[in-house]
Design a protein around this motif. Sequence first.
Motif, PDB file in Angstrom:
ATOM      1  N   GLY A  98       0.818  -1.213   0.000  1.00 51.98           N
ATOM      2  CA  GLY A  98       0.000   0.000   0.000  1.00 51.98           C
ATOM      3  C   GLY A  98       0.847   1.256   0.000  1.00 51.98           C
ATOM      4  O   GLY A  98       0.560   2.213  -0.730  1.00 51.98           O
ATOM      5  N   VAL A 158      -7.049  -1.803   1.651  1.00 55.01           N
ATOM      6  CA  VAL A 158      -7.371  -1.967   0.229  1.00 55.01           C
ATOM      7  C   VAL A 158      -6.632  -3.181  -0.333  1.00 55.01           C
ATOM      8  O   VAL A 158      -7.212  -3.987  -1.068  1.00 55.01           O
ATOM      9  CB  VAL A 158      -7.038  -0.691  -0.573  1.00 55.01           C
ATOM     10  CG1 VAL A 158      -7.295  -0.895  -2.060  1.00 55.01           C
ATOM     11  CG2 VAL A 158      -7.837   0.502  -0.054  1.00 55.01           C
ATOM     12  N   GLU A 160      -4.469   1.487 -11.607  1.00 55.73           N
ATOM     13  CA  GLU A 160      -4.041   0.657 -10.467  1.00 55.73           C
ATOM     14  C   GLU A 160      -3.276  -0.577 -10.943  1.00 55.73           C
ATOM     15  O   GLU A 160      -2.258  -0.956 -10.351  1.00 55.73           O
ATOM     16  CB  GLU A 160      -5.259   0.244  -9.636  1.00 55.73           C
ATOM     17  CG  GLU A 160      -5.908   1.395  -8.908  1.00 55.73           C
ATOM     18  CD  GLU A 160      -7.269   1.042  -8.327  1.00 55.73           C
ATOM     19  OE1 GLU A 160      -7.611   1.601  -7.269  1.00 55.73           O
ATOM     20  OE2 GLU A 160      -7.993   0.207  -8.928  1.00 55.73           O
ATOM     21  N   TRP A 197      -3.694   3.492  -2.139  1.00 55.77           N
ATOM     22  CA  TRP A 197      -4.018   2.220  -1.500  1.00 55.77           C
ATOM     23  C   TRP A 197      -3.358   2.181  -0.123  1.00 55.77           C
ATOM     24  O   TRP A 197      -2.343   2.830   0.116  1.00 55.77           O
ATOM     25  CB  TRP A 197      -3.500   1.050  -2.329  1.00 55.77           C
ATOM     26  CG  TRP A 197      -4.384   0.655  -3.480  1.00 55.77           C
ATOM     27  CD1 TRP A 197      -5.235   1.464  -4.176  1.00 55.77           C
ATOM     28  CD2 TRP A 197      -4.481  -0.633  -4.060  1.00 55.77           C
ATOM     29  NE1 TRP A 197      -5.846   0.750  -5.169  1.00 55.77           N
ATOM     30  CE2 TRP A 197      -5.410  -0.549  -5.119  1.00 55.77           C
ATOM     31  CE3 TRP A 197      -3.866  -1.855  -3.807  1.00 55.77           C
ATOM     32  CZ2 TRP A 197      -5.746  -1.635  -5.917  1.00 55.77           C
ATOM     33  CZ3 TRP A 197      -4.205  -2.937  -4.606  1.00 55.77           C
ATOM     34  CH2 TRP A 197      -5.143  -2.825  -5.644  1.00 55.77           C
TER      35      TRP A 197
END
Length: 163
Positions: free
Chosen positions: A13, A27, A43, A23
């Motif tokens: 993340g 997530v 992403e 993130w």
Amino acid sequence: MRAKKGWSATELGDQLAAVGVPWNRSVVANFENGRRPLVSVTEWLALARVLDVAPLHLLVEPEGPGAPMGTFQVTPTEAARADDVRSWIRGFAAMPDTDSGRFFSEVPAVEFGYRADGSARGRWLRGVVRYLSRSAGRLSRGEDGRELYELELPAGEAEPSSG
């Protein structure tokens, strides 16, 4: 692939946040356990970038040596062999039962090496040869130091006729 890097969910993340994708551990955990089944293209590309892998490897898992040939769901109604899908995504081959001429007509000439200074040609050809050497042949060096590629054709494949 996160585990191969030795990263925790928090570290992944943090890496994504550092490249502009917001993130965090939560997530990452939701994505990994399927509670968040989809990612945006941004992403997906950021994941590949921070994990140091080709985006293709995150989309269609590579087949390992001796592993059974898997399939990949291309559309909701069509699945194809994973190796065919990987070749299609790389731009090396059209999907089975499609128009190869149409497929290759959309490839920019520079990707085939038709550039006056030759700069793209060598890079593209080296990429193709390295890909083929891992999947169907062998890359070696000749006595003069030049790279040589030996292609192994599957048994029973006819050679093209010359006339």
